[in-house]
Scaffold this active site. Structure first.
Site, PDB file in Angstrom:
ATOM      1  N   GLY A   1       0.834  -1.186   0.000  1.00 57.78           N
ATOM      2  CA  GLY A   1       0.000   0.000   0.000  1.00 57.78           C
ATOM      3  C   GLY A   1       0.870   1.237   0.000  1.00 57.78           C
TER       4      GLY A   1
ATOM      5  CB  VAL B   1       1.342  -7.736   3.196  1.00 54.19           C
ATOM      6  CG1 VAL B   1       1.023  -9.055   3.901  1.00 54.19           C
ATOM      7  CG2 VAL B   1       0.610  -6.585   3.889  1.00 54.19           C
TER       8      VAL B   1
ATOM      9  CE  LYS C   1      -0.739  -3.328   7.776  1.00 54.30           C
ATOM     10  NZ  LYS C   1      -2.119  -3.171   8.339  1.00 54.30           N
TER      11      LYS C   1
ATOM     12  CG  ASP D   1     -10.895   2.089   8.572  1.00 49.80           C
ATOM     13  OD1 ASP D   1     -11.764   2.683   7.902  1.00 49.80           O
ATOM     14  OD2 ASP D   1      -9.725   1.933   8.180  1.00 49.80           O
TER      15      ASP D   1
END
Length: 345
Positions: free
Chosen positions: A31, A36, A51, A147
């Site tokens: 990201g 990951v 991660k 979230d």
């Protein structure tokens, strides 16, 4: 812990050998701030997902996001539920900060939706019931996810959901953020980018204090999209979107998709009530309501074949469509011809 051993750059050619005690196999995804990896734990002899940060982040950026990693580990580490990702270990030593967690094989819900996957009403109910049960477990252990969205719901075999990414969760042992108050809507700035707040509760959209009922609203918004194939609110401008979330009621699910059962549509509407006091007051209530819906639906499916045996099926062939129609017509015509000949002579 043994520090990670990367090559000098962060290009696609970067090959990590080891992070901590974990032997890196290959990259699973990345990201804006993290990567990951699939790794092997030599002590337990199992595969895990690691991660960690991208190596190009500055020290300031790493410090800024390190707390999310620690909070994710602390929040998820308190929980043990089949529909919540399991965190095995977290470490922050020197330049190496990582979380070792359960390796999930499947796909994120948002990617399935973006690819045009259509879920049946029963699939949506089954998946949502398990997520609601997972949230109930988290809330009873003092963890509010804050979230819940399709990107944070991972579907493994047979559509079994796993709630992931507790980086902005509120938990009793959360690390304090100096730059933010504990109740501020982190979702907008999660991963250091302006995220899409389509699944935020009205209280989050207005920057108010939140409790477990914010997760209930967000789950309702996820169900809404799964059932209607569109988000509850849409606007190109973020401020307009937040205003809609805060003050506008989304159309009922069954008015958009007429094949969605009214009972399921009502569950979504209650979960997405603008006022928290009018929603399900805890995730257990929502899970029980969805479970009751599933039980009724499955009983109706079981009874349906028996009822159909006692009456003609709706799609049974009419007499005109049966194989007896034309032979009978032939006999009738022959009789009429014979009768005509008899009387005319």
């Amino acid at each position: 812990m043994t520090p990670s051993t990367p090559l000098p750059n962060d290009s696609t050619q970067t090959r990590l050998i080891r992070i901590g005690r974990f032997a890196i196999k290959h990259e699973l995804g990345r990201g804006s701030i993290g990567v990951v990896y699939l790794a092997h734990d030599p002590i337990i002899d199992r595969e895990v997902a690691i991660k960690t940060f991208r190596s190009r982040l500055s020290l300031v950026e790493k410090k800024q996001h390190e707390q999310h990693f620690i909070n994710e580990a602390r929040a998820a580490g308190r929980l043990a539920h089949p529909n919540i990702v399991t965190v095995y270990e977290a470490s922050s030593e020197g330049d190496s900060t990582y979380i070792a967690m359960e390796y999930l094989q499947g796909r994120e819900l948002n990617k399935l939706l973006d690819a045009g996957h259509r879920f049946t009403a029963e699939d949506v109910a089954s998946i949502s019931w398990k997520i609601a049960d997972a949230l109930d477990h988290a809330h009873k252990n003092g963890v509010v996810h804050r979230d819940i969205k399709p990107a944070n719901i991972f579907l493994v075999a047979d559509h079994q959901p796993k709630v992931v990414d507790f980086g902005i969760a509120r938990a009793p042992n959360r690390v304090s953020d100096q730059a933010h108050k504990a109740e501020e809507p982190y979702t907008l700035f999660h991963d250091n980018i302006l995220g899409t707040p389509n699944y935020m509760s009205p209280e989050q959209a207005m920057g108010q204090a939140v409790d477990a009922r914010t997760d209930i609203y967000s789950l309702g918004a996820v169900m809404y999209e799964m059932l209607t194939f569109r988000k509850p609110f849409q606007a190109a401008d973020t401020d307009k979107l937040l205003h809609q979330i805060a003050f506008k009621a989304a159309p009922d699910v069954h008015t958009i998709q007429s094949n969605v059962p009214l009972a399921l549509s009502k569950i979504v509407a209650k979960a997405m009530s603008k006022k928290a006091d009018k929603r399900y007051q805890n995730a257990e209530e929502m899970a029980l309501d969805i479970k009751r819906y599933l039980t009724r639906t499955r009983r109706e499916h079981e009874r349906k074949p028996k009822a159909e045996r006692s009456e003609q099926p709706a799609n049974a062939p009419t007499f005109q469509q049966s194989r007896l129609f034309w032979p009978v017509c032939g006999v009738v015509i022959a009789v009429l011809i014979a009768a005509y000949s008899f009387w005319t002579h």
